[in-house]
Design an enzyme around this catalytic site. Structure first.
Site, PDB file in Angstrom:
ATOM      1  N   LEU A 144      39.306  48.275  52.634  1.00  0.00           N
ATOM      2  CA  LEU A 144      38.811  47.950  53.965  1.00  0.00           C
ATOM      3  C   LEU A 144      39.919  48.317  54.946  1.00  0.00           C
ATOM      4  CD1 LEU A 144      37.201  44.371  53.616  1.00  0.00           C
ATOM      5  CD2 LEU A 144      35.996  46.545  53.886  1.00  0.00           C
ATOM      6  N   ASP A 145      39.543  48.731  56.155  1.00  0.00           N
ATOM      7  CA  ASP A 145      40.542  49.012  57.181  1.00  0.00           C
ATOM      8  C   ASP A 145      41.350  47.755  57.489  1.00  0.00           C
ATOM      9  OD1 ASP A 145      39.714  51.609  57.408  1.00  0.00           O
ATOM     10  OD2 ASP A 145      38.499  51.296  59.199  1.00  0.00           O
ATOM     11  N   LYS A 146      42.555  47.953  57.945  1.00  0.00           N
ATOM     12  CA  LYS A 146      43.465  46.845  58.242  1.00  0.00           C
ATOM     13  C   LYS A 146      42.822  45.782  59.132  1.00  0.00           C
ATOM     14  CE  LYS A 146      47.760  45.844  60.725  1.00  0.00           C
ATOM     15  NZ  LYS A 146      48.908  46.427  61.478  1.00  0.00           N
ATOM     16  N   ASP A 147      42.177  46.183  60.225  1.00  0.00           N
ATOM     17  CA  ASP A 147      41.656  45.218  61.196  1.00  0.00           C
ATOM     18  C   ASP A 147      40.263  44.706  60.870  1.00  0.00           C
ATOM     19  OD1 ASP A 147      43.964  45.267  62.797  1.00  0.00           O
ATOM     20  OD2 ASP A 147      43.313  47.134  63.733  1.00  0.00           O
ATOM     21  N   THR A 148      39.671  45.188  59.776  1.00  0.00           N
ATOM     22  CA  THR A 148      38.358  44.724  59.342  1.00  0.00           C
ATOM     23  C   THR A 148      38.524  43.647  58.283  1.00  0.00           C
ATOM     24  OG1 THR A 148      37.391  46.908  59.739  1.00  0.00           O
ATOM     25  CG2 THR A 148      36.149  45.418  58.341  1.00  0.00           C
TER      26      THR A 148
END
Length: 352
Positions: A144-148
């Site tokens: 998952l992306d860092k900010d998700t």
């Protein structure tokens, strides 16, 4: 373990960094291994030595040394003393499902999945605190992306890793994301089919990477563009100001959900990369910032994942509670997660 491979950069793969190109083809590869292969000259493009940040061009030949499959990757030893008690308790508190084969966590927003340049704390490293007496450290099978935030799976064994990897590779999964977006999309439900291509002007090290949407009719004519498909459905809307959306990434492109919603004129709340002042938003502030009591963090959450258990073959339905900043927003806007269907795209689905 694969043998030495020579792979030709495809027509939709140009202008990518070598390390990102490799990770998309071999998701279990970690950055440190790629950097080591470059230093030793094992990775070569057109016969020449390269760096991880080298940009690839369509048609180039990339020599790839033998790479183990995900289930063959040995867990890297980690000194547990390097993980603070606070961090160990944090990652253990993220677990939403576990058995002797797999672990599912609710990844916090802001915590990277894997390490990289300048990254000291990430899920892959903290997974040592989830070993619980097992021989191997739990290993990642997707990202998952860092900010998700949201559902992220780890495998306890090689066999489980192999089965999960096959499920993701063949898209035998059902992933539903929740997002708060600026404005109210019309129609309330549908499919977005804009292609995606990397925009020019990358930051040093690629941290400024941004995707540009391409009309479906132009994808095949655009070097480096890839087709992308997102299903969307409105769960609730507060007038024309902000909407609670369910999003399904049918394809898994970089920043796909964020770029697609911004292209519709309804960027994800808190998205500083794609939610600029040119976006439609009839609320306070501009772009993806709603102002008032709404947090500036990204409001994108991997809410649920349906997948076949790699060993028992039972169908798992994993659901991750909202992160704190999104929970505060939902409360402020009067949205109740328990009133949303588990799968808003299925009219016969029961409520979550």
């Amino acid at each position: 373990m694969s043998g030495v491979q020579t792979i030709t950069v495809g027509p939709d793969e140009g202008e990518q960094r070598l390390d990102r190109w490799l990770k998309r083809r071999f998701p279990h590869l970690v950055q440190t291994r790629i950097e080591k292969m470059c230093r030793k000259g094992e990775l070569r493009v057109e016969g020449g030595r390269v760096k991880p940040a080298t940009r690839l061009e369509v048609g180039q030949s990339v020599r790839v040394p033998p790479i183990p499959e995900a289930h063959e990757v040995e867990s890297r030893p980690v000194d547990r003393s390097q993980i603070s008690k606070k961090d160990a308790e944090m990652i253990r508190g993220c677990v939403i499902f576990r058995d002797e084969h797999i672990i599912a966590i609710n990844k916090p927003a802001g915590l990277p999945t894997q390490g990289g340049s300048g990254v000291s704390k990430h899920v892959d490293g903290l997974a040592e605190a989830l070993r619980d007496g097992f021989e191997d450290k739990p290993r990642l099978v997707h990202r998952l992306d860092k900010d998700t935030s949201g559902v992220l799976l780890l495998a306890r064994t090689r066999m489980a890793a192999k089965g999960l990897t096959e499920n993701f590779k063949h898209r035998e999964t059902r992933k539903i994301y929740w997002a708060a977006v600026a404005g109210a999309p019309q129609p309330r439900a549908g499919i977005i089919k804009y292609g995606l291509v990397k925009a020019m002007g990358h930051g040093k090290g690629g941290e400024g990477e941004k995707m540009q949407c391409i009309h479906p009719a132009e994808v095949d004519k655009t070097p480096g563009a890839k087709r992308a498909t997102t299903e969307f459905a409105t769960i609730s809307a507060l007038g024309q100001r902000v909407s609670w959306m369910a999003l399904v990434p049918v394809t898994g492109r970089t920043h796909q959900l964020r770029a697609h919603m911004a292209e519709m004129g309804h960027p994800v709340v808190g998205d500083g990369k794609y939610g600029g002042s040119g976006q439609e938003n009839l609320g306070d502030g501009w772009g993806s910032g709603l102002g008032a009591e709404i947090d500036r963090k990204l409001h994108l959450h991997a809410r649920s994942l349906r997948i076949e258990h790699p060993i028992t073959k039972a169908v798992l339905q994993l659901v991750a509670p909202l992160p704190e900043h999104m929970e505060r927003t939902w409360d402020f806007l009067g949205w109740e997660p328990r009133e949303a269907p588990l799968d808003p795209f299925d009219p016969d689905d029961a409520l979550a």
